[in-house]
Design a protein around this motif. Structure first.
Motif, short mmCIF file in Angstrom:
data_model
loop_
_atom_site.label_atom_id
_atom_site.label_comp_id
_atom_site.label_asym_id
_atom_site.label_seq_id
_atom_site.Cartn_x
_atom_site.Cartn_y
_atom_site.Cartn_z
N GLU A 8 -2.09 -5.82 9.20
CA GLU A 8 -3.80 -5.52 9.34
C GLU A 8 -4.45 -4.79 8.56
N ARG A 9 -3.67 -4.03 7.57
CA ARG A 9 -4.68 -3.32 6.55
C ARG A 9 -4.21 -3.76 5.30
N TRP A 10 -3.81 -5.17 5.22
CA TRP A 10 -3.06 -5.39 4.10
C TRP A 10 -3.89 -5.42 2.59
N ASP A 11 -5.36 -5.40 2.59
CA ASP A 11 -5.97 -5.06 1.37
C ASP A 11 -5.78 -3.71 0.90
N SER A 12 -5.70 -2.49 1.81
CA SER A 12 -5.57 -1.36 1.28
C SER A 12 -3.88 -0.86 1.31
N VAL A 13 -2.94 -1.65 2.01
CA VAL A 13 -1.70 -1.50 1.88
C VAL A 13 -1.06 -1.77 0.69
N LEU A 14 -1.33 -3.04 0.20
CA LEU A 14 -0.67 -3.68 -1.05
C LEU A 14 -0.78 -2.80 -2.01
N PRO A 15 -1.95 -2.34 -2.65
CA PRO A 15 -1.70 -1.38 -3.79
C PRO A 15 -0.79 -0.04 -3.49
#
Length: 330
Positions: free
Chosen positions: A57-64
Motif C-alpha cells: 500500500e506504500r510501494w512507491d516509498s517502500v521499494l527504495p
C-alpha cells in the motif's frame, strides 16, 4: 541438499514465521531473511502488525528502502532454511483469467468434447480460429476468485471429499502495487508491484453446470475450496522481470513435467489483463491478477490429482513451490 531455481534480481519480498509464530514480512537476500518489522523506516503505528500488504500500500516509498537494505550488506537476521514460508501476500481481490493460452484452450476443447462428438482435428481447427478472433477483438475472459482459497507455497493441498476430478493449473500472477482504475494497457504495468506463482487448482467435474447449461460455468465450487490456490513463494519486484511475456511456466507432478510452456503463448499479455480488469473494478494494492494456465493440465494427460501426489511449480526467476495433495476423508 535441496536446490531451488535462482530468483530474478538481488532480492525478493515474502511472508515468513519462526515455526508457528506470528508471520512477518521479510526481505530475502540470498539465504538470509531480514524481519522488516525491525526497520525503523517501515514501522507503522504502535499496536498494529506490519504485513506485506501494508508495504504494498506504500510501494512507491517502500521499494527504495528495500533496495537500500539489500545493498547495505547486512547479514540476514534469519536463515531461510529455519523459517516457514507463507503466501507472500493476503490479497483483497483475486482476478482470474480463463482461456488465455492458445495451446491450452485447444487441448481443453478436445478433452471436453463429448464422446462421439466432433473429430479432434475439427475441434482443434475451430478452436484455433476462435482464439484468433478473440486476440483480434481484445476481450479477455476474467472472473473473480476468493482469497480464502489461498494457501502457502509448501502447504498441503486438501482435495475435498466431494471433488472427483482435481486438476492443476500453474500460472504467473501479477501483484498490484498502485491502485488501478480504468487504466490503458500502455500504462497498466506501472501499477504492478511484482510477480509471483499461483496454482489455480480446479475441480473439473464442477466447471460446467450440467443441471443448468444455460447458466454456464460454476467458478465458485470448481476453484475456491480452501487450499485450492497455492501462492508464492515470494514476490519478485517487477523491475527484476523486464519481460513477463518471456517466462517459462513449468509444473512437475511427482517429478514428471506436465506443463512446460512460455508465457509468450498467452493470448492477452499482463498489461492487457490488468487494463481489462481495471475497466470494471478498482484494483487495489496486494490484489492478484492471475494470467491463465498453459497447456498440460490433467485433463490433457488423462491423469488427475490423487492423494499423495507432489506438485512442483516454477516460473522463471520467481522460485519454486511444492505442494503435496492430501485427500479429505469423506
Amino acid at each position: 541438499m535441496e536446490t531451488h531455481p535462482p530468483l530474478a534480481g538481488p532480492f525478493a519480498l515474502g511472508t515468513f514465521s519462526v515455526g508457528h509464530g506470528a508471520p512477518f514480512p521479510g526481505l530475502l537476500v540470498g539465504s538470509g531473511v531480514l524481519d522488516l518489522r525491525t526497520v525503523p523506516e517501515l514501522r507503522i503505528p504502535p499496536g498494529a502488525t506490519l504485513t506485506t500488504l501494508d508495504l504494498l500500500e506504500r510501494w512507491d516509498s517502500v521499494l527504495p528502502v528495500l533496495h537500500r537494505l539489500a545493498e547495505s550488506g547486512w547479514s540476514g537476521r534469519h536463515e531461510l532454511a529455519d523459517l516457514r514460508v507463507h503466501p507472500p501476500v493476503r490479497p483483497h481481490q483475486i482476478l482470474q483469467s480463463g482461456a488465455n493460452y492458445r495451446t491450452h484452450v485447444v487441448d481443453l476443447a478436445v478433452a471436453h468434447e463429448p464422446e462421439g462428438g466432433r473429430p479432434a482435428e475439427r475441434v482443434r481447427a475451430e478452436t484455433a480460429a476462435m482464439m484468433d478472433r478473440r486476440a483480434a477483438e481484445g476481450r479477455p475472459y476474467m472472473f473473480v476468485g476468493l482469497p480464502s482459497s489461498v494457501t502457502g507455497p509448501y502447504d498441503d493441498v486438501v482435495i475435498p471429499s466431494w471433488c472427483a476430478k482435481p486438476d492443476w493449473e500453474l500460472e504467473l500472477a501479477a501483484v498490484i502495487g498502485r491502485p488501478a482504475h480504468r487504466v490503458a494497457p500502455e500504462h497498466a504495468l506501472e501499477h504492478v508491484a511484482g510477480y509471483t506463482i499461483a496454482n489455480d487448482i480446479t475441480a473439473r467435474e464442477l466447471v460446467f453446470r450440467r443441471d443448468m447449461p444455460e447458466i454456464g460455468t460454476d467458478w465458485l465450487r470448481s476453484k475456491n475450496a480452501p487450499t485450492f490456490t497455492p501462492l508464492g513463494p515470494y514476490l519478485v519486484p517487477a523491475a527484476f522481470v523486464p519481460d513477463p511475456g518471456d517466462l517459462r511456466v513449468t509444473l512437475r507432478l511427482n517429478g514428471e513435467a506436465m506443463q512446460d510452456e512460455s508465457t509468450e503463448d498467452m493470448i492477452f499479455d499482463v498489461a492487457r489483463l490488468v487494463s481489462y480488469a481495471s475497466q470494471t473494478t478498482e484494483l487495489l494494492p496486494g490484489d492478484l491478477v492471475l494470467t491463465g494456465s498453459p497447456a498440460g493440465n490433467g485433463m490433457h494427460w488423462g491423469r488427475l490429482l490423487r492423494d499423495g501426489d507432489v506438485m512442483e511449480g516454477t516460473v522463471t526467476g520467481l522460485g519454486l513451490q511444492r505442494n503435496t495433495c492430501v485427500a479429505e476423508e469423506a
